[in-house]
Write a protein that holds these residues in place. Structure first.
Motif, mmCIF file in Angstrom:
data_model
loop_
_atom_site.group_PDB
_atom_site.id
_atom_site.type_symbol
_atom_site.label_atom_id
_atom_site.label_comp_id
_atom_site.label_asym_id
_atom_site.label_seq_id
_atom_site.Cartn_x
_atom_site.Cartn_y
_atom_site.Cartn_z
ATOM 1 N N GLY A 102 0.780 -1.229 0.000
ATOM 2 C CA GLY A 102 0.000 0.000 0.000
ATOM 3 C C GLY A 102 0.810 1.276 0.000
ATOM 4 O O GLY A 102 0.236 2.370 -0.015
ATOM 5 N N LEU A 103 2.147 1.177 -0.009
ATOM 6 C CA LEU A 103 2.978 2.377 -0.001
ATOM 7 C C LEU A 103 3.101 2.961 -1.404
ATOM 8 O O LEU A 103 3.221 2.227 -2.392
ATOM 9 C CB LEU A 103 4.372 2.062 0.528
ATOM 10 N N SER A 104 3.052 4.279 -1.483
ATOM 11 C CA SER A 104 3.361 4.957 -2.728
ATOM 12 C C SER A 104 4.828 5.349 -2.707
ATOM 13 O O SER A 104 5.423 5.527 -1.641
ATOM 14 C CB SER A 104 2.481 6.199 -2.902
ATOM 15 N N HIS A 105 5.423 5.478 -3.868
ATOM 16 C CA HIS A 105 6.863 5.709 -3.964
ATOM 17 C C HIS A 105 7.146 6.924 -4.840
ATOM 18 O O HIS A 105 6.471 7.158 -5.841
ATOM 19 C CB HIS A 105 7.563 4.475 -4.554
ATOM 20 N N GLY A 106 8.162 7.669 -4.462
ATOM 21 C CA GLY A 106 8.638 8.789 -5.259
ATOM 22 C C GLY A 106 10.119 8.643 -5.514
ATOM 23 O O GLY A 106 10.796 7.849 -4.866
ATOM 24 N N TYR A 142 9.043 -8.829 -2.976
ATOM 25 C CA TYR A 142 7.738 -8.732 -3.618
ATOM 26 C C TYR A 142 6.680 -8.159 -2.684
ATOM 27 O O TYR A 142 5.502 -8.112 -3.033
ATOM 28 C CB TYR A 142 7.300 -10.106 -4.123
ATOM 29 N N TYR A 143 7.093 -7.733 -1.509
ATOM 30 C CA TYR A 143 6.184 -7.106 -0.549
ATOM 31 C C TYR A 143 6.146 -5.599 -0.746
ATOM 32 O O TYR A 143 5.084 -4.990 -0.701
ATOM 33 C CB TYR A 143 6.638 -7.438 0.872
ATOM 34 N N ARG A 144 7.299 -4.990 -0.982
ATOM 35 C CA ARG A 144 7.365 -3.533 -1.066
ATOM 36 C C ARG A 144 7.613 -3.030 -2.485
ATOM 37 O O ARG A 144 7.733 -1.840 -2.722
ATOM 38 C CB ARG A 144 8.430 -3.000 -0.115
ATOM 39 N N THR A 145 7.724 -3.915 -3.446
ATOM 40 C CA THR A 145 7.788 -3.534 -4.861
ATOM 41 C C THR A 145 6.838 -4.445 -5.622
ATOM 42 O O THR A 145 6.893 -5.665 -5.471
ATOM 43 C CB THR A 145 9.212 -3.666 -5.424
ATOM 44 N N GLY A 146 5.966 -3.842 -6.424
ATOM 45 C CA GLY A 146 4.950 -4.616 -7.131
ATOM 46 C C GLY A 146 5.462 -5.237 -8.408
ATOM 47 O O GLY A 146 6.666 -5.240 -8.716
ATOM 48 N N ASP A 147 4.520 -5.771 -9.198
ATOM 49 C CA ASP A 147 4.865 -6.492 -10.418
ATOM 50 C C ASP A 147 5.697 -5.645 -11.378
ATOM 51 O O ASP A 147 6.590 -6.150 -12.056
ATOM 52 C CB ASP A 147 3.599 -6.968 -11.123
ATOM 53 N N ALA A 148 5.427 -4.342 -11.423
ATOM 54 C CA ALA A 148 6.122 -3.481 -12.370
ATOM 55 C C ALA A 148 7.611 -3.404 -12.080
ATOM 56 O O ALA A 148 8.415 -3.126 -12.982
ATOM 57 C CB ALA A 148 5.520 -2.071 -12.344
ATOM 58 N N GLY A 149 8.003 -3.651 -10.838
ATOM 59 C CA GLY A 149 9.409 -3.545 -10.470
ATOM 60 C C GLY A 149 10.167 -4.852 -10.424
ATOM 61 O O GLY A 149 11.379 -4.859 -10.157
ATOM 62 N N LYS A 150 9.490 -5.962 -10.697
ATOM 63 C CA LYS A 150 10.142 -7.261 -10.546
ATOM 64 C C LYS A 150 11.320 -7.443 -11.507
ATOM 65 O O LYS A 150 12.362 -7.993 -11.134
ATOM 66 C CB LYS A 150 9.124 -8.384 -10.723
#
Length: 299
Positions: A102-106, A142-150
């Motif tokens: 649920g965290l957003s990232h900048g 895979y908890y703090r970065t979603g599919d787009a970052g794998k």
């Protein structure tokens, strides 16, 4: 014995030392002492409880050089491990999608300044300095970065694996909810001779896979939590010669020190719990952990 993975606030320590030089010891000490322990105070507490050494980890660009510098200032009690953290790897590729937690990232300035390749190249440059004894922490999260970052995490992991082998340094792996892919990539690339699953979070079966490949399991304060019986079972599934102890401070404070900030001196609680689980005297278990740490890191 040794805390083989902790996070001292190296950047803050270097800023404190700059302030001491600029303003004088009395003024700088008064400005900082009420908020945080400084590195010499941490080292004093370590010595008092029998933690003879700690490996402090820097895993984002602004922490890399300060981490190496702080370790070089205290070579008898500190060494450094450096890498680009898997969650940082995605940001260096410009990926800011909300993560599963649920965290957003900048993007911070260093994410824009350094591509992932450039950031890992900086790790490679600094890792050749005295006092650096490991590449880490790197891996998959895979908890703090979603599919787009794998894909970015996998690319970074592969780069760090090759770097550890090139420099003949141990690899410290961060594996969070990504066990299968972490093991798959290690197998595809060929794991470094000394590979450590830091803050081990797998089950008994994963522990057995690690043991079959002579990969080390490093356990921190989370193994002391009553709810984590499966983690204690995994700990017992490792042969004693493949086990290490850590804090991963400042989080994951062990029982009975929970509620306080974690730090390298608190690894003493975790080691006591480990000795009890193995049915060994504290002295005997400390000797085993110390031997294992010397084998992996040479410290």
């Amino acid at each position: 014995m040794v805390d083989n993975h902790t996070h001292l606030a190296a950047r803050r320590e270097m800023a404190r030392l700059e302030e001491l030089t600029r303003s004088g010891a009395a003024e700088a000490a008064e400005a900082t002492s009420s908020r945080h322990l400084n590195v010499p105070e941490h080292l004093d507490r370590m010595e008092r409880v029998g933690v003879r050494h700690a490996i402090t980890c820097g895993c984002e660009v602004p922490e890399l050089e300060p981490t190496v510098a702080v370790a070089s200032m205290h070579p008898h009690q500190l060494s450094a491990a450096i890498a680009i953290h898997p969650n940082e790897a995605a940001l260096h590729c410009g990926i800011t999608a909300e993560s599963p937690d649920g965290l957003s990232h900048g993007l911070d300035p260093w994410h824009r300044e350094y591509s992932l390749t450039d950031a890992v190249a900086l790790v490679a440059e600094l890792a050749r300095r005295p006092g650096v004894v490991a590449i880490g922490e790197t891996g998959l999260d895979y908890y703090r970065t979603g599919d787009a970052g794998k894909a970015a995490q996998a690319e970074s992991f592969r780069l760090h694996i090759e770097l550890a082998k090139q420099l003949d340094l141990p690899l410290q792996i961060h594996d969070r909810e990504a066990h299968a892919d972490t093991i798959r990539i290690l197998m595809e690339c060929g794991a470094p001779e000394r590979t450590v699953f830091h803050c081990f979070s797998g089950d008994v079966e994963m522990a057995r896979i690690c043991a079959a490949h002579d990969w080390y399991g490093s356990f921190g304060g989370s193994m002391t939590y009553p709810v984590n019986g499966s983690l204690r079972e995994a700990f017992l599934a490792f042969p004693p010669e493949l086990l290490l102890a850590e804090t991963d401070a400042p989080y994951l404070t062990p029982v009975p020190w929970r509620g306080h900030p974690n730090a390298a001196y608190a690894v003493a609680y975790t080691v006591r719990a480990q000795a009890e689980l193995r049915g060994l005297s504290l002295q005997r278990w400390c000797e085993q952990i110390d031997t294992n740490t010397r084998t992996v890191y040479g410290v």
